[in-house]
Design a protein around this motif. Structure first.
Motif, mmCIF file in Angstrom:
data_model
loop_
_atom_site.group_PDB
_atom_site.id
_atom_site.type_symbol
_atom_site.label_atom_id
_atom_site.label_comp_id
_atom_site.label_asym_id
_atom_site.label_seq_id
_atom_site.Cartn_x
_atom_site.Cartn_y
_atom_site.Cartn_z
ATOM 1 N N THR A 88 0.867 -1.179 0.000
ATOM 2 C CA THR A 88 0.000 0.000 0.000
ATOM 3 C C THR A 88 0.896 1.218 0.000
ATOM 4 N N GLN A 91 -9.038 2.094 -3.413
ATOM 5 C CA GLN A 91 -8.112 1.496 -4.383
ATOM 6 C C GLN A 91 -7.940 2.418 -5.584
ATOM 7 N N THR A 136 -4.635 1.796 -1.712
ATOM 8 C CA THR A 136 -3.996 0.598 -2.235
ATOM 9 C C THR A 136 -3.763 0.706 -3.730
ATOM 10 N N THR A 194 -5.587 -3.916 -8.269
ATOM 11 C CA THR A 194 -5.454 -5.354 -8.062
ATOM 12 C C THR A 194 -4.823 -6.016 -9.282
ATOM 13 N N ASN A 218 -7.726 -1.160 9.094
ATOM 14 C CA ASN A 218 -8.294 -2.258 8.310
ATOM 15 C C ASN A 218 -7.941 -2.055 6.844
ATOM 16 N N PHE A 219 -7.181 -2.990 6.287
ATOM 17 C CA PHE A 219 -6.755 -2.875 4.893
ATOM 18 C C PHE A 219 -7.940 -2.732 3.946
ATOM 19 N N ASP A 220 -9.027 -3.455 4.238
ATOM 20 C CA ASP A 220 -10.189 -3.447 3.341
ATOM 21 C C ASP A 220 -10.890 -2.096 3.302
ATOM 22 N N ASP A 221 -10.613 -1.219 4.259
ATOM 23 C CA ASP A 221 -11.239 0.101 4.280
ATOM 24 C C ASP A 221 -10.554 1.080 3.339
#
Length: 545
Positions: free
Chosen positions: A9, A494, A439, A442, A488-491
């Motif tokens: 990240t 991207q 981030t 993907t 929290n990475f998912d927060d």
């Protein structure tokens, strides 16, 4: 072995700063940093403009302007139709029962198709193989009736009087019915004639009826009315008509300016009618007959369009009307910057061709993809009208234009309240403020990456050029989403890909010749050079020691 990194990240240290010369972030209008050229988007290939596979009989009702258009030493339409597998016949003055061929004004079309003797006239028309103009038929007469019926009034019919906004009268009280050009030759009455003709055309689905609009004149007195009427024929007359056996070619429009068109292009119908004036452009002195140059332009635009209309008609089935239109494009931008907008429509199986009309006229492009630029700030309005055989749909779009100037951005690293001493100084942690993270895109191509980064300042907040996977050493461009502070990475938001990963070194990253022990080269440095608006890169030789 190359070092393998954990999932990456980007930690952003940000201070809101002022930056001059930034621009709305959009991949379309940006300066080309990876390549000097962009392949133009040509739009979807939606239609078939190939000639008929077997000879098709066609008859053209006309007078002198049509004669010139057909002649092989003028417009060459006859020979071009023949080359596209049409067996051409034509009528002129004195042709047919009651010399009906002498009557070709707009009011006369009611006599041809709706009057007491219409069966006699039309049956003679369907059966004729008369040839008046000078052209060559390259095939033997295929037999049977004429399948395509073209009809055109001469240029005096462009002098339409009256108020163009007046409603057409009922056909029973229409004073133009069966009459030539005169005091009753108004826009409203002419519309009424054409509206009534649809009753005949609807009952004769075995024929393709092609309306050729009357050519323009040089006198501007009624020129605006002519423009209104012919635009109505193309864009409104067939609204609600659910069949594909009636079409219009705006001969008038094509002859008003070199940049006005009615043609089949890039898979759809292109109709441009707002360039130049409303009078005859292709003339020679005081003669209102179009010149050979104008007629040849019309031939080049009409024949592929006719092919498309014929193929659509022969494919059968009722017209699938449009139910909606859409515009894809930015909602914010900056002055003196070109932005692209793409037209869409629903349903996806709507009958083609689709005609796109943009208001105001685009700065560049036509059809489904156009571009605009604005010199002033404020809210700008764009309107798209998409039209097919079953009707039209309109969609507005607004874009807010700001002047290029000072806007808040996010930078990968920025100093806080720091003024270096005259003799230099160190950057200390207290000079920095943490504002969050986001981030990478993907995908495996972006994993084990970020050996090199470059900030690209165009836009608000700009973008990043970065290397991808360290085994590929390709470079791509991504957005800079507003960072989020979270455990929290998912927060974390991207980044989106603006330009996919590519080799920007022109193959040099695989040319390992500088050092005898070199095993491969790595892109380990990127920088944006504003003076040339390019991304600079450098390579290093990687070798084991």
């Amino acid at each position: 072995m190359k070092q393998k990194n954990t999932i990456l990240t980007i930690i952003i240290f940000v201070l809101a700063v002022l930056l001059a010369g930034s621009r709305y972030l959009s991949p379309t209008p940006q300066t080309q940093a990876l390549s000097d050229e962009v392949e133009p988007y040509l739009g979807p290939m939606m239609g078939d403009a190939s000639p008929p596979s077997e000879p098709v009989k066609l008859v053209f009702i006309h007078h002198s302007c049509g004669d010139n258009w057909l002649d092989d030493d003028n417009g060459n339409l006859g020979d071009q139709l023949g080359a596209n597998n049409y067996y051409v016949s034509d009528t002129y003055y004195d042709w047919g029962p009651d010399s009906i061929g002498s009557n070709t004004d707009i009011g006369h079309w009611w006599t041809w198709f709706r009057g007491t003797n219409s069966y006699t006239y039309t049956q003679a028309l369907y059966d004729t193989t008369n040839k008046h103009a000078s052209y060559t038929r390259p095939m033997a007469e295929p037999g049977g009736e004429n399948k395509i019926i073209m009809f055109k009034s001469c240029y005096p019919n462009s002098e339409l009087r009256g108020d163009p906004t007046e409603a057409p009268p009922p056909i029973d009280s229409n004073p133009l019915r069966g009459q030539g050009v005169g005091a009753n030759h108004t826009v409203a009455n002419a519309k009424g004639i054409y509206i009534d003709l649809l009753n005949y055309f609807e009952s004769h689905q075995d024929k393709l009826f092609v309306v050729i609009t009357a050519p323009p004149v040089q006198d501007s007195t009624w020129a605006d009315n002519a423009r209104d009427f012919n635009t109505w024929l193309v864009e409104e007359w067939l609204d609600g008509y659910s069949y594909s056996n009636v079409v219009v070619f705006d001969f008038y429009n094509v002859l008003t300016d070199p940049d006005n068109h009615h043609r089949f292009r890039d898979g759809s119908v292109e109709y441009i009618n707002d360039q130049g004036g409303n009078t005859l452009y292709y003339h020679s002195g005081g003669d209102n007959h179009p010149t050979a140059a104008g007629n040849q332009k019309a031939t080049g635009e009409f024949v592929p369009l006719l092919n498309y209309y014929y193929n659509r008609w022969k494919s059968g089935g009722a017209c699938q009307a449009l139910s909606g239109a859409s515009i894809t494009g930015p909602a914010n931008g900056y002055t003196n910057t070109l932005y692209a907008f793409t037209a869409g429509y629903t349903p996806s199986d709507a009958s083609t061709p689709i005609t796109y009309t943009w208001t105001p006229s685009p700065t560049a492009g036509s059809g489904a993809v156009v571009s605009y630029t604005w010199a002033t700030t404020g809210t700008k309005n764009i309107t798209l009208t998409a039209e097919n055989c079953g009707g039209s749909a309109t969609q507005p779009h607004t874009i807010t234009i700001k002047i290029k100037g000072h806007y808040n951005i996010y930078l990968p690293l920025i100093l806080k309240n720091y003024a270096p001493p005259a003799n230099g100084g160190l950057v200390r942690p207290s000079y920095l403020v943490y504002q969050g993270a986001f981030t990478y895109p993907t995908g495996d191509d972006w994993a084990y990456s970020a050996r090199a980064l470059a900030y690209y300042p165009d836009g608000d907040p700009g973008s990043l050029y970065a290397t991808g996977h360290d085994q590929n050493d390709s470079v791509g461009e991504m957005t800079i989403p507003e960072p989020v502070i979270s455990d929290n990475f998912d927060d974390l938001p991207q980044a989106a890909i603006l330009r996919p990963l590519a080799d920007i070194t022109g193959g040099w990253k695989g040319n390992c010749t500088y050092n005898d022990d070199c095993q491969y080269r790595e892109v380990d440095g990127l920088a944006y050079l504003p003076n040339v608006a390019k991304i600079a890169w450098n390579l290093n030789d990687w070798y084991n020691v």
